[in-house]
Design a protein around this motif. Structure first.
Motif, short mmCIF file in Angstrom:
data_model
loop_
_atom_site.label_atom_id
_atom_site.label_comp_id
_atom_site.label_asym_id
_atom_site.label_seq_id
_atom_site.Cartn_x
_atom_site.Cartn_y
_atom_site.Cartn_z
N MET A 47 0.84 -1.17 0.00
CA MET A 47 0.00 0.00 0.00
C MET A 47 0.89 1.24 0.00
SD MET A 47 -3.11 1.03 2.54
CE MET A 47 -4.25 -0.16 1.90
N ALA A 48 0.39 2.28 -0.63
CA ALA A 48 1.17 3.50 -0.75
C ALA A 48 1.29 4.18 0.60
CB ALA A 48 0.50 4.44 -1.75
N SER A 49 2.33 4.98 0.72
CA SER A 49 2.52 5.69 1.97
C SER A 49 1.41 6.71 2.18
CB SER A 49 3.88 6.38 1.98
OG SER A 49 3.86 7.50 1.13
N SER A 50 1.19 7.09 3.41
CA SER A 50 0.10 8.00 3.76
C SER A 50 0.27 9.36 3.09
CB SER A 50 0.02 8.16 5.27
OG SER A 50 -1.07 8.95 5.62
N ASP A 51 1.49 9.88 3.05
CA ASP A 51 1.71 11.19 2.43
C ASP A 51 1.37 11.17 0.94
OD1 ASP A 51 2.51 12.25 4.83
OD2 ASP A 51 4.66 12.00 4.41
N THR A 52 1.72 10.09 0.26
CA THR A 52 1.44 9.98 -1.16
C THR A 52 -0.07 9.90 -1.41
OG1 THR A 52 3.53 8.82 -1.49
CG2 THR A 52 1.90 8.63 -3.24
N VAL A 53 -0.76 9.10 -0.63
CA VAL A 53 -2.21 8.95 -0.78
C VAL A 53 -2.90 10.28 -0.52
CG1 VAL A 53 -4.27 7.85 0.17
CG2 VAL A 53 -2.25 6.49 -0.29
N VAL A 54 -2.50 10.99 0.50
CA VAL A 54 -3.11 12.28 0.82
C VAL A 54 -2.83 13.29 -0.28
CG1 VAL A 54 -3.09 14.23 2.44
CG2 VAL A 54 -3.13 11.89 3.30
N SER A 55 -1.63 13.30 -0.82
CA SER A 55 -1.30 14.24 -1.89
C SER A 55 -2.10 13.96 -3.15
CB SER A 55 0.20 14.17 -2.21
OG SER A 55 0.95 14.58 -1.10
N ILE A 56 -2.15 12.70 -3.56
CA ILE A 56 -2.94 12.33 -4.74
C ILE A 56 -4.42 12.61 -4.48
CG2 ILE A 56 -3.70 10.39 -6.17
CD1 ILE A 56 -0.86 9.22 -5.77
N GLY A 57 -4.87 12.29 -3.28
CA GLY A 57 -6.26 12.54 -2.92
C GLY A 57 -6.61 14.01 -2.95
N ALA A 58 -5.73 14.86 -2.47
CA ALA A 58 -5.98 16.30 -2.49
C ALA A 58 -6.11 16.80 -3.92
CB ALA A 58 -4.86 17.04 -1.76
N PHE A 59 -5.28 16.30 -4.80
CA PHE A 59 -5.38 16.66 -6.22
C PHE A 59 -6.72 16.20 -6.79
CE2 PHE A 59 -4.95 15.39 -10.67
CZ PHE A 59 -4.63 16.62 -11.25
N CYS A 60 -7.09 14.95 -6.53
CA CYS A 60 -8.36 14.40 -7.04
C CYS A 60 -9.54 15.19 -6.49
CB CYS A 60 -8.50 12.93 -6.66
SG CYS A 60 -7.35 11.84 -7.50
N PHE A 61 -9.48 15.57 -5.21
CA PHE A 61 -10.56 16.33 -4.59
C PHE A 61 -10.69 17.69 -5.25
CE2 PHE A 61 -12.41 18.95 -1.19
CZ PHE A 61 -13.55 18.21 -0.93
N GLY A 62 -9.58 18.35 -5.49
CA GLY A 62 -9.61 19.66 -6.15
C GLY A 62 -10.18 19.58 -7.55
N VAL A 63 -9.80 18.56 -8.30
CA VAL A 63 -10.33 18.39 -9.66
C VAL A 63 -11.83 18.16 -9.61
CG1 VAL A 63 -10.32 16.85 -11.66
CG2 VAL A 63 -8.16 17.59 -10.67
N THR A 64 -12.27 17.27 -8.73
CA THR A 64 -13.69 16.92 -8.65
C THR A 64 -14.53 18.10 -8.21
OG1 THR A 64 -13.10 14.64 -8.12
CG2 THR A 64 -15.35 15.33 -7.64
N VAL A 65 -14.17 18.74 -7.13
CA VAL A 65 -14.97 19.86 -6.62
C VAL A 65 -14.91 21.04 -7.60
CG1 VAL A 65 -15.14 21.57 -4.76
CG2 VAL A 65 -14.82 19.17 -4.22
N GLY A 66 -13.77 21.27 -8.18
CA GLY A 66 -13.66 22.34 -9.18
C GLY A 66 -14.53 22.09 -10.38
N TYR A 67 -14.54 20.86 -10.87
CA TYR A 67 -15.37 20.54 -12.04
C TYR A 67 -16.86 20.65 -11.70
CZ TYR A 67 -17.59 18.03 -15.80
OH TYR A 67 -18.42 17.69 -16.82
N ILE A 68 -17.26 20.13 -10.55
CA ILE A 68 -18.67 20.19 -10.17
C ILE A 68 -19.11 21.64 -10.00
CG2 ILE A 68 -20.33 19.64 -8.35
CD1 ILE A 68 -18.72 17.04 -7.88
N ALA A 69 -18.30 22.46 -9.36
CA ALA A 69 -18.65 23.87 -9.19
C ALA A 69 -18.71 24.58 -10.54
CB ALA A 69 -17.64 24.55 -8.28
N TYR A 70 -17.80 24.28 -11.42
CA TYR A 70 -17.79 24.86 -12.76
C TYR A 70 -19.06 24.50 -13.51
CZ TYR A 70 -16.52 25.32 -17.70
OH TYR A 70 -16.51 25.61 -19.03
#
Length: 120
Positions: free
Chosen positions: A1-24
């Protein structure tokens, strides 16, 4: 399993893309925006907040939630495309109708370019 920092970083990017797209989509691409459209954004943000309430010592819960959120949105898009075709998907995504100007019809009024050039 990936390290916690990597998962959080990738997750933060995914969250920003998703919320940004939905708001747009909710605010810019629709002709009539309503407060209820923002409910989708609030739901996504609320879901991320809930991941922090349960097991806050596991910091990667937010990352996995966000990765799943973006993955689910992508799977929905692909399934919609496969089940409904390109034209319906383009309409659903808010693509403008093809523009028809006077050079886009033949002399008898039927659609098609008069000089045989492909339509834009």
């Amino acid at each position: 399993m990936a390290s916690s920092d990597t998962v959080v970083s990738i997750g933060a990017f995914c969250f920003g893309v998703t919320v940004g797209y939905i708001a747009y989509r909710a605010l810019v691409r629709t002709e009539r925006s309503a407060v209820s459209d923002l409910t989708t954004v609030v739901s996504a943000v609320g879901g991320a907040a809930v991941t922090g309430l349960f097991r806050p010592q596991q910091g990667d819960a937010f990352g996995w939630y966000s990765i799943g959120l973006l993955s689910g949105m992508a799977v929905f898009f692909v399934l919609f495309l496969l089940m409904n075709g390109k034209a319906a998907t383009a309409t659903f995504m808010g693509a403008p109708e093809p523009r028809r100007d006077r050079t886009d019809t033949t002399h008898d009024g039927t659609p098609g370019p008069p000089d045989g050039r492909p339509r834009r």
